[in-house]
Structures are given as C-alpha cells and as structure tokens.
Design a protein around this motif. Structure first.
Motif, PDB file in Angstrom:
ATOM      1  N   ALA A   1       1.186   9.306  -6.110  1.00  0.00           N
ATOM      2  CA  ALA A   1       1.416  11.009  -5.307  1.00  0.00           C
ATOM      3  C   ALA A   1       2.502  11.623  -6.298  1.00  0.00           C
ATOM      4  CB  ALA A   1       2.645  11.214  -3.633  1.00  0.00           C
ATOM      5  N   LYS A   2       2.975  10.775  -6.831  1.00  0.00           N
ATOM      6  CA  LYS A   2       4.231  10.946  -8.337  1.00  0.00           C
ATOM      7  C   LYS A   2       3.612  11.554  -9.625  1.00  0.00           C
ATOM      8  CE  LYS A   2       8.765   9.805 -10.391  1.00  0.00           C
ATOM      9  NZ  LYS A   2       9.791   9.193 -10.258  1.00  0.00           N
ATOM     10  N   TYR A   3       2.541  10.850  -9.642  1.00  0.00           N
ATOM     11  CA  TYR A   3       2.913  11.464 -11.233  1.00  0.00           C
ATOM     12  C   TYR A   3       1.044  11.315 -11.317  1.00  0.00           C
ATOM     13  CZ  TYR A   3       6.415   8.180 -12.505  1.00  0.00           C
ATOM     14  OH  TYR A   3       7.286   7.718 -13.094  1.00  0.00           O
ATOM     15  N   ALA A   4       0.370  12.485  -9.772  1.00  0.00           N
ATOM     16  CA  ALA A   4      -0.874  12.510 -10.280  1.00  0.00           C
ATOM     17  C   ALA A   4      -1.374  13.874  -9.970  1.00  0.00           C
ATOM     18  CB  ALA A   4      -1.833  12.526  -8.870  1.00  0.00           C
ATOM     19  N   ARG A   5      -1.993  14.040 -10.948  1.00  0.00           N
ATOM     20  CA  ARG A   5      -2.038  15.425 -11.846  1.00  0.00           C
ATOM     21  C   ARG A   5      -2.192  17.092 -10.856  1.00  0.00           C
ATOM     22  NH1 ARG A   5      -6.677  14.618 -16.499  1.00  0.00           N
ATOM     23  NH2 ARG A   5      -4.072  13.378 -18.560  1.00  0.00           N
ATOM     24  N   LYS A   6      -4.023  16.714  -9.464  1.00  0.00           N
ATOM     25  CA  LYS A   6      -3.764  17.006  -8.650  1.00  0.00           C
ATOM     26  C   LYS A   6      -3.366  15.755  -6.944  1.00  0.00           C
ATOM     27  CE  LYS A   6      -8.614  16.474  -9.835  1.00  0.00           C
ATOM     28  NZ  LYS A   6      -9.762  16.942 -10.310  1.00  0.00           N
ATOM     29  N   GLU A   7      -4.413  16.557  -5.843  1.00  0.00           N
ATOM     30  CA  GLU A   7      -4.212  15.945  -4.713  1.00  0.00           C
ATOM     31  C   GLU A   7      -5.552  14.934  -4.908  1.00  0.00           C
ATOM     32  OE1 GLU A   7      -3.538  15.096  -1.405  1.00  0.00           O
ATOM     33  OE2 GLU A   7      -2.030  16.067  -2.877  1.00  0.00           O
ATOM     34  N   GLY A   8      -5.231  13.747  -4.667  1.00  0.00           N
ATOM     35  CA  GLY A   8      -6.882  12.276  -4.977  1.00  0.00           C
ATOM     36  C   GLY A   8      -6.642  12.239  -6.261  1.00  0.00           C
TER      37      GLY A   8
ATOM     38  N   ILE B   1      -1.620   3.787 -15.624  1.00  0.00           N
ATOM     39  CA  ILE B   1      -0.143   3.001 -15.894  1.00  0.00           C
ATOM     40  C   ILE B   1       1.407   2.966 -15.275  1.00  0.00           C
ATOM     41  CG2 ILE B   1       2.116   4.035 -18.181  1.00  0.00           C
ATOM     42  CD1 ILE B   1      -0.567   5.396 -19.641  1.00  0.00           C
ATOM     43  N   ALA B   2       1.423   4.079 -14.367  1.00  0.00           N
ATOM     44  CA  ALA B   2       2.541   4.038 -13.518  1.00  0.00           C
ATOM     45  C   ALA B   2       2.056   3.231 -12.539  1.00  0.00           C
ATOM     46  CB  ALA B   2       2.594   5.284 -12.536  1.00  0.00           C
ATOM     47  N   VAL B   3       1.095   2.256 -12.136  1.00  0.00           N
ATOM     48  CA  VAL B   3       0.610   2.022 -10.817  1.00  0.00           C
ATOM     49  C   VAL B   3       0.161   0.554 -11.552  1.00  0.00           C
ATOM     50  CG1 VAL B   3      -1.552   0.614  -9.952  1.00  0.00           C
ATOM     51  CG2 VAL B   3      -0.606   3.311  -9.482  1.00  0.00           C
ATOM     52  N   LEU B   4      -0.047   0.330 -13.395  1.00  0.00           N
ATOM     53  CA  LEU B   4       0.001  -1.333 -13.307  1.00  0.00           C
ATOM     54  C   LEU B   4       1.979  -1.168 -14.319  1.00  0.00           C
ATOM     55  CD1 LEU B   4      -2.843  -0.767 -16.825  1.00  0.00           C
ATOM     56  CD2 LEU B   4      -2.429  -2.709 -14.453  1.00  0.00           C
TER      57      LEU B   4
ATOM     58  N   ARG C   1       2.980  14.663 -22.829  1.00  0.00           N
ATOM     59  CA  ARG C   1       3.222  13.622 -21.616  1.00  0.00           C
ATOM     60  C   ARG C   1       3.422  12.351 -21.392  1.00  0.00           C
ATOM     61  NH1 ARG C   1       5.453  13.226 -17.087  1.00  0.00           N
ATOM     62  NH2 ARG C   1       3.062  12.462 -15.341  1.00  0.00           N
ATOM     63  N   TYR C   2       3.190  11.971 -22.838  1.00  0.00           N
ATOM     64  CA  TYR C   2       3.397  10.195 -23.293  1.00  0.00           C
ATOM     65  C   TYR C   2       4.611  10.105 -22.812  1.00  0.00           C
ATOM     66  CZ  TYR C   2       3.848   6.275 -26.481  1.00  0.00           C
ATOM     67  OH  TYR C   2       3.914   5.184 -26.935  1.00  0.00           O
ATOM     68  N   VAL C   3       5.971  10.595 -24.062  1.00  0.00           N
ATOM     69  CA  VAL C   3       6.314  10.794 -24.393  1.00  0.00           C
ATOM     70  C   VAL C   3       7.344  10.862 -23.215  1.00  0.00           C
ATOM     71  CG1 VAL C   3       8.871  11.385 -25.491  1.00  0.00           C
ATOM     72  CG2 VAL C   3       6.753  11.298 -26.415  1.00  0.00           C
ATOM     73  N   GLU C   4       6.759  11.494 -22.076  1.00  0.00           N
ATOM     74  CA  GLU C   4       7.745  12.126 -20.684  1.00  0.00           C
ATOM     75  C   GLU C   4       7.221  10.671 -19.606  1.00  0.00           C
ATOM     76  OE1 GLU C   4       6.716  15.566 -17.618  1.00  0.00           O
ATOM     77  OE2 GLU C   4       6.670  15.973 -19.454  1.00  0.00           O
ATOM     78  N   LEU C   5       6.026  10.424 -19.859  1.00  0.00           N
ATOM     79  CA  LEU C   5       6.143   9.883 -19.136  1.00  0.00           C
ATOM     80  C   LEU C   5       6.596   7.690 -18.949  1.00  0.00           C
ATOM     81  CD1 LEU C   5       4.124   8.445 -16.214  1.00  0.00           C
ATOM     82  CD2 LEU C   5       2.430   7.908 -17.563  1.00  0.00           C
ATOM     83  N   ALA C   6       6.498   7.769 -20.075  1.00  0.00           N
ATOM     84  CA  ALA C   6       7.369   6.809 -20.695  1.00  0.00           C
ATOM     85  C   ALA C   6       8.786   6.281 -20.640  1.00  0.00           C
ATOM     86  CB  ALA C   6       7.038   6.525 -22.502  1.00  0.00           C
ATOM     87  N   ALA C   7       9.226   7.577 -20.565  1.00  0.00           N
ATOM     88  CA  ALA C   7      10.505   8.134 -20.565  1.00  0.00           C
ATOM     89  C   ALA C   7      11.043   7.783 -19.146  1.00  0.00           C
ATOM     90  CB  ALA C   7      11.136   8.968 -20.988  1.00  0.00           C
ATOM     91  N   GLU C   8      10.743   8.127 -18.334  1.00  0.00           N
ATOM     92  CA  GLU C   8      10.604   8.148 -16.660  1.00  0.00           C
ATOM     93  C   GLU C   8      10.089   6.860 -16.100  1.00  0.00           C
ATOM     94  OE1 GLU C   8       8.049  10.930 -13.905  1.00  0.00           O
ATOM     95  OE2 GLU C   8       8.079  12.500 -15.698  1.00  0.00           O
ATOM     96  N   LEU C   9       9.093   6.068 -16.701  1.00  0.00           N
ATOM     97  CA  LEU C   9       8.477   4.649 -16.184  1.00  0.00           C
ATOM     98  C   LEU C   9      10.279   3.621 -16.988  1.00  0.00           C
ATOM     99  CD1 LEU C   9       5.671   4.461 -16.427  1.00  0.00           C
ATOM    100  CD2 LEU C   9       6.696   4.397 -13.802  1.00  0.00           C
TER     101      LEU C   9
ATOM    102  N   LYS D   1       0.642  -0.972  -0.158  1.00  0.00           N
ATOM    103  CA  LYS D   1       0.289  -0.034   0.128  1.00  0.00           C
ATOM    104  C   LYS D   1       0.526   1.196   0.028  1.00  0.00           C
ATOM    105  CE  LYS D   1      -3.739   1.943   2.039  1.00  0.00           C
ATOM    106  NZ  LYS D   1      -5.609   1.835   2.957  1.00  0.00           N
ATOM    107  N   ALA D   2       2.629   1.044   0.757  1.00  0.00           N
ATOM    108  CA  ALA D   2       2.680   2.883   1.186  1.00  0.00           C
ATOM    109  C   ALA D   2       3.778   2.263  -0.607  1.00  0.00           C
ATOM    110  CB  ALA D   2       3.976   2.412   2.273  1.00  0.00           C
ATOM    111  N   LYS D   3       3.906   1.624  -0.953  1.00  0.00           N
ATOM    112  CA  LYS D   3       4.387   1.943  -2.734  1.00  0.00           C
ATOM    113  C   LYS D   3       3.813   1.830  -3.662  1.00  0.00           C
ATOM    114  CE  LYS D   3       6.893  -0.067  -6.209  1.00  0.00           C
ATOM    115  NZ  LYS D   3       7.811  -1.822  -6.197  1.00  0.00           N
ATOM    116  N   LYS D   4       2.539   2.236  -3.372  1.00  0.00           N
ATOM    117  CA  LYS D   4       0.561   2.105  -4.357  1.00  0.00           C
ATOM    118  C   LYS D   4       1.123   3.743  -4.352  1.00  0.00           C
ATOM    119  CE  LYS D   4      -3.207   0.769  -6.337  1.00  0.00           C
ATOM    120  NZ  LYS D   4      -4.678  -0.098  -5.429  1.00  0.00           N
ATOM    121  N   GLN D   5       0.766   4.319  -2.901  1.00  0.00           N
ATOM    122  CA  GLN D   5       0.584   5.331  -2.697  1.00  0.00           C
ATOM    123  C   GLN D   5       1.682   5.949  -3.104  1.00  0.00           C
ATOM    124  OE1 GLN D   5      -3.150   6.547  -1.391  1.00  0.00           O
ATOM    125  NE2 GLN D   5      -2.916   5.145  -1.569  1.00  0.00           N
TER     126      GLN D   5
END
Length: 89
Positions: free
Chosen positions: A11-18, A27-30, A75-83, A3-7
């Motif tokens: 938090a890292k990839y969320a656009r806003k709080e919650g 995508i990041a969680v999967l 954002r797709y290119v950025e996310l794919a590179a990060e992950l 649960k902590a790792k998922k949270q």
C-alpha cells in the motif's frame, strides 16, 4: 513475512490501487524479506539453503534497482533513501 506487513508495504509503495508488480513495490517487499532472513542468518550461521535464497533475493533486488535507475532515476534515488539501501549515485 506476515501478510499484514506485506500488504502495508504494498500500500505504501504502490503507484495505484492494486499495484503489486511495479519495481518500487517489488524492491520494497524484497527488502523486507531480506531483512527477516538476515536476522535468521545471524543465529543460524550454517543454514546454507537459507543463505542461497538470501543471495538470490539480493541479486533480484539489485537487478530491479538497476532497472529502476535507468527508467526513472529520481524515483530510484528517492526509493533507495527511503529504504536505506545503496548510496545515492
């Protein structure tokens, strides 16, 4: 996935709080779950039920990446590179 790792991922990839439903978060969680099941599959090669679940997750992530690519390609290119998934197109 713990649960902590998922949270932490949320938090890292969320656009806003919650935010837990945006494509980036999903995508990041999967990706985290796929990494864990891939490790499991290395030592349990004949576990076909886990293999089926893994293939379903990979397919879902692929569809989400395709959606994100059409909606916000930068954002797709950025996310794919990060992950570390997919080559940049």
């Amino acid at each position: 996935m713990e649960k902590a790792k998922k949270q932490e991922i949320i938090a890292k990839y969320a656009r806003k709080e919650g935010d837990v439903g945006s494509p980036e978060v999903q995508i990041a969680v999967l990706t985290g779950k796929i990494a864990e099941i891939t490790e499991h599959m290395r030592s349990h090669k004949k576990d076909n039920s886990s293999r089926r679940g893994l293939m379903a997750m990979v397919s879902r992530r692929k569809r989400l990446l395709k959606y994100l690519s059409t909606e916000n390609h930068a954002r797709y290119v950025e996310l794919a590179a990060e992950l570390g998934i997919r080559g940049q197109k």
